[in-house]
Design an enzyme around this catalytic site. Structure first.
Site, PDB file in Angstrom:
ATOM      1  N   ARG A   1       0.856  -1.185   0.000  1.00  0.00           N
ATOM      2  CA  ARG A   1       0.000   0.000   0.000  1.00  0.00           C
ATOM      3  C   ARG A   1       0.891   1.234   0.000  1.00  0.00           C
ATOM      4  NH1 ARG A   1      -2.165   0.091   6.319  1.00  0.00           N
ATOM      5  NH2 ARG A   1      -0.091   0.129   7.223  1.00  0.00           N
TER       6      ARG A   1
ATOM      7  N   GLU B   1      -2.258   7.942   7.528  1.00  0.00           N
ATOM      8  CA  GLU B   1      -0.868   7.904   8.009  1.00  0.00           C
ATOM      9  C   GLU B   1       0.085   8.355   6.909  1.00  0.00           C
ATOM     10  OE1 GLU B   1       0.040   4.073   9.738  1.00  0.00           O
ATOM     11  OE2 GLU B   1      -0.886   4.640  11.620  1.00  0.00           O
TER      12      GLU B   1
ATOM     13  N   GLU C   1      -6.245   5.450  15.989  1.00  0.00           N
ATOM     14  CA  GLU C   1      -5.980   4.011  15.976  1.00  0.00           C
ATOM     15  C   GLU C   1      -5.142   3.636  17.187  1.00  0.00           C
ATOM     16  OE1 GLU C   1      -3.858   2.523  12.608  1.00  0.00           O
ATOM     17  OE2 GLU C   1      -4.983   3.729  11.183  1.00  0.00           O
TER      18      GLU C   1
ATOM     19  N   TRP D   1       2.773  -6.661  13.040  1.00  0.00           N
ATOM     20  CA  TRP D   1       3.930  -6.174  12.285  1.00  0.00           C
ATOM     21  C   TRP D   1       5.206  -6.112  13.104  1.00  0.00           C
ATOM     22  CZ3 TRP D   1       4.850  -1.866  15.115  1.00  0.00           C
ATOM     23  CH2 TRP D   1       3.751  -1.189  15.645  1.00  0.00           C
TER      24      TRP D   1
ATOM     25  N   GLU E   1      -3.083  -8.261   7.253  1.00  0.00           N
ATOM     26  CA  GLU E   1      -3.373  -7.873   8.642  1.00  0.00           C
ATOM     27  C   GLU E   1      -4.348  -8.818   9.321  1.00  0.00           C
ATOM     28  OE1 GLU E   1      -4.197  -3.658   8.026  1.00  0.00           O
ATOM     29  OE2 GLU E   1      -2.164  -3.222   8.687  1.00  0.00           O
ATOM     30  N   LYS E   2      -4.430 -10.063   8.804  1.00  0.00           N
ATOM     31  CA  LYS E   2      -5.430 -10.972   9.375  1.00  0.00           C
ATOM     32  C   LYS E   2      -5.076 -11.414  10.788  1.00  0.00           C
ATOM     33  CE  LYS E   2      -3.786 -14.929   6.639  1.00  0.00           C
ATOM     34  NZ  LYS E   2      -2.838 -14.154   5.772  1.00  0.00           N
TER      35      LYS E   2
ATOM     36  N   HIS F   1      -3.857  -9.277  12.972  1.00  0.00           N
ATOM     37  CA  HIS F   1      -3.919  -8.063  13.806  1.00  0.00           C
ATOM     38  C   HIS F   1      -5.248  -8.059  14.545  1.00  0.00           C
ATOM     39  CE1 HIS F   1      -3.933  -3.837  14.921  1.00  0.00           C
ATOM     40  NE2 HIS F   1      -2.756  -3.645  14.372  1.00  0.00           N
TER      41      HIS F   1
HETATM   42  C1  GAL Z   1      -1.563   1.614  10.811  1.00  0.00           C
HETATM   43  C2  GAL Z   1      -2.477   1.778   9.626  1.00  0.00           C
HETATM   44  C3  GAL Z   1      -3.637   0.818   9.651  1.00  0.00           C
HETATM   45  C4  GAL Z   1      -3.168  -0.549  10.029  1.00  0.00           C
HETATM   46  C5  GAL Z   1      -2.505  -0.488  11.382  1.00  0.00           C
HETATM   47  C6  GAL Z   1      -2.030  -1.823  11.893  1.00  0.00           C
HETATM   48  O1  GAL Z   1      -0.259   1.909  10.410  1.00  0.00           O
HETATM   49  O2  GAL Z   1      -2.963   3.087   9.530  1.00  0.00           O
HETATM   50  O3  GAL Z   1      -4.229   0.803   8.360  1.00  0.00           O
HETATM   51  O4  GAL Z   1      -2.262  -0.993   9.077  1.00  0.00           O
HETATM   52  O5  GAL Z   1      -1.385   0.346  11.298  1.00  0.00           O
HETATM   53  O6  GAL Z   1      -1.365  -1.708  13.126  1.00  0.00           O
END
Ligand code: GAL
Length: 658
Positions: A122, A161, A318, A326, A366-367, A369
């Site tokens: 992305r 972001e 967030e 990650w 991100e599954k 997360h």
């Molecule tokens: C942020 C992002 C989200 C998601 C999140 C995961 O960097 O804005 O879309 O990826 O991290 O922790």
């Protein structure tokens, strides 16, 4: 520049009584339509008030260059509206769709080695690409025209972001834009040559077109070119933010505009204090980084975000309900941490607590997360904890809109010092700017002292004590402000501070050139320590990383501690000079949080700063204040007895009204 208090306050466009907002990123396009109604029902159960929508929806909204598909988005927005849930509508420009990159590969970023950054993840776009900008603004126009007056839309969320993955782009577009930026800054080539010190290594430019971004070079690139490229890269994304914002304001003036900052950990590429005035309210994303100072780091970041927001309420856009995906190893949150983390943000000024994301993805990177609704579904401990957090926030509605109560101690954070102090070709490459600042914050919390983490460009003159760790880049104006401050306030600074001006050129005559007089000391040579090497001080603390060969130049200087071992044995390690009613202190080595905590009592006493907590709570509890509320946050995993105020659960938070 931070927002000043004369700018009118803007917050979500919604009617009704003030409240703390609660919600998440919502990605309904990842789910069949049947799930959407379920989502809205479960959101109501959890007390969700707002969701961020369409952040990564470009390919669904505009599947082909001339085709827009709003039907699904209309339906989702109407469903949310009917459910009483506000929409923070994204401009959807964060991730360009495949048709755009296939047709216009010239929007793809280029790394410093000249490699193309391909689509597949992305945010694969050049901040300075005119082609990308035109396509992005076309989409913004379409969205703002269609939804700008929709009653569900409470805010606009520009991109996502900005700069998370694409801040440093070394493409030809970047080179062209960098030259324009440099012409604005320096006007003449002579000015640039002077600022960059290009007589070093035969780098003198005779034409603007010879200048390129600091691409991979044979050895250390010009440090001032590096610094300017960092400034430029932050500005280029700020320019993108402004372009989207201006169009939104033109087409939808009643809806406030924000974008999510990333004030957390080592993320330093965007100069957020310089961005804050561009948005109607500040939003931030924060993720906990594991380690012994994880909790303090969250508090530090939340506090800094509040000060970037000029002390006003801000929007936590967030964070995570539990594990992220990650880090090398992604651990789940422990019992109590979801509430404690959320409420710590609120304690430092957040009026909204949102998560990435509402429903945990079934597919994609991100599954694993966490989310508000986990893979296990609503019948889960995590969802129950989310529901109880929603209830708790609902009960705190009277906090909404209240300002943070300033502390007596400020820790200055300066983005340019952060960038430059960690540069290559320095006395050591082991220095970590933010860690030093965080150690001071932790040490203050260990003594039960509230501190504000404040941008160096903000107004910090009214604090009793100002700590400026590794304040490395000090233009004459900032040096003057700090000198004046020390005549009445209590300044503390550390190793590698006051060394260079705004062009990363040394203040001559002995270090630290910008602070030599006010500190009453002079250093001829730095003395960094090798890995594993330590220097003992005669106050029982231990230095690592750095020492200085300090010469005291003013007889009034008090030597607070001396080196006991190592090359500097017998020499001053920590000094303090009384200046009128104020003082200026210098710490020449890295003491770590425990060492700083050992040194602080003397410095705090001299400044007349005392803890607002009873002795039994100091260290174990963080105190934060908003309006007439006092937050007592358990820093430990043990219960803490608050006396008449009850028991503070492990990792718990108690909120008292004074
Ligand atoms: C942020 C992002 C989200 C998601 C999140 C995961 O960097 O804005 O879309 O990826 O991290 O922790």
């Amino acid at each position: 520049m931070t927002t000043d208090n004369t700018t009118p306050r803007r917050w979500l466009r919604r009617a009704g009584a003030p409240r703390l907002e609660f919600g998440a990123d919502y990605n309904p396009e990842q789910w069949p339509r049947e799930v959407w109604a379920e989502d809205v029902r479960a959101m109501q159960e959890a007390g969700v008030t707002v969701v961020s929508l369409a952040i990564f929806s470009w390919a669904r909204i505009q599947p082909r260059p001339e085709v827009y598909d709003f039907a699904w988005l209309d339906e989702v927005i109407d469903l949310l509206h009917a459910g009483g849930i506000g929409v923070d509508l994204a401009t959807a420009t964060a991730s360009p769709p495949p048709w755009l990159t296939a047709r216009h590969p010239e929007i793809l970023p280029v790394d410093k080695f000249g490699n193309t950054v391909w689509p597949g993840g992305r945010q694969h776009w050049r901040p300075t690409s005119p082609v990308f900008r035109a396509h992005a603004l076309r989409l913004v126009r379409a969205l703002a025209t269609r939804y700008g007056k929709h009653p569900a839309v409470v805010a606009w969320h520009v991109s996502n972001e900005l700069g998370c993955h694409n801040v440093y782009d070394y493409s030809d577009d970047a080179a062209t834009a960098f030259r324009t930026w440099l012409r604005d800054r320096y006007v003449t080539l002579d000015g640039l040559n002077e600022a960059w010190g290009t007589d070093f290594w035969s780098q003198r430019y005779s034409d603007w077109d010879q200048i390129i971004p600091p691409r991979q070079a044979a050895t250390h690139p010009n440090p001032t070119q590096n610094l300017d490229f960092k400034r430029f890269s932050s500005d280029a994304l700020k320019d993108h933010l402004r372009a989207e914002r201006d169009l939104l304001r033109e087409l939808s003036p009643d809806v406030p505009v924000t974008t999510n900052f990333m004030v957390m950990g080592q993320m330093n590429t965007m100069n957020y204090p310089d961005w804050a005035a561009e948005v109607d309210f500040v939003s931030n994303d924060h993720y906990v980084l594991p380690g012994p100072q994880a909790r303090d780091e969250l508090s530090f970041s939340a506090n800094l975000t509040g000060n970037i927001a000029g002390g006003r309420p801000w929007f936590l856009m967030e964070h995570s309900t539990s594990a992220v995906n990650w880090q090398p190893i992604n651990v789940a949150k422990k019992p109590g941490e979801l509430h404690r983390d959320s409420l710590t943000h609120v304690a430092h000024g957040a009026d909204a607590v949102c998560f990435f994301q509402w429903r945990q993805s079934r597919a994609g990177a991100e599954k694993y997360h966490s989310a508000m609704v986990p893979h296990a579904g609503e019948d889960s401990a995590l969802f129950r904890s989310v529901v109880s957090l929603g209830r708790r926030l609902r009960d705190l509605a009277d906090l909404a809109g209240s300002d943070r109560v300033p502390a007596e101690v400020a820790i200055l954070v300066d983005w340019e010092s952060w960038w430059v102090s960690e540069n290559d070709s320095h006395p050591t490459d082991r220095l970590r700017y933010r860690q030093e600042a965080l150690d001071w914050y932790t040490a203050l919390l260990d003594h039960g002292i509230r501190a504000d983490v404040v941008p160096a460009g903000a107004a910090w003159e009214s604090y009793r004590m100002v700590i400026a760790p590794i304040l490395h880049v000090v233009p004459a104006g900032l040096a003057g402000r700090l000198r004046d401050y020390a005549a009445t306030g209590h300044l503390v600074t550390t190793y590698f501070s006051g060394i260079v001006d705004q062009n990363d050129q040394i203040w001559l005559g002995g270090y630290p050139g910008a602070f030599r007089d006010v500190l009453g000391i002079r250093i001829e040579e730095f003395a960094p320590l090798l890995d594993g090497e330590t220097a003992e001080l005669d106050n029982g603390t231990t230095g690592t990383l750095w020492t200085d060969r300090i010469e005291v130049t003013d007889p009034e200087v008090e030597i607070i501690a001396r080196y006991k071992t190592g090359e500097q044995a017998e020499r001053p390690a920590i000094t303090r000079r009384a200046v009128g009613a104020g003082s200026a202190a210098y710490v020449s080595t890295r003491l770590g949080a425990d060492g700083v905590a050992a040194v602080l009592p003397g410095l705090l006493d001299a400044a007349g700063v005392t803890s607002e907590l009873p002795p039994a709570l100091r260290g174990r509890v963080e105190l934060a204040r908003r309006g007439d509320h006092r937050f007592l946050i358990n820093r430990t995993s043990e219960p803490v007895d608050l006396g008449a105020d009850g028991i503070l659960e492990p990792r718990g938070v108690v909120i008292l009204r004074s």
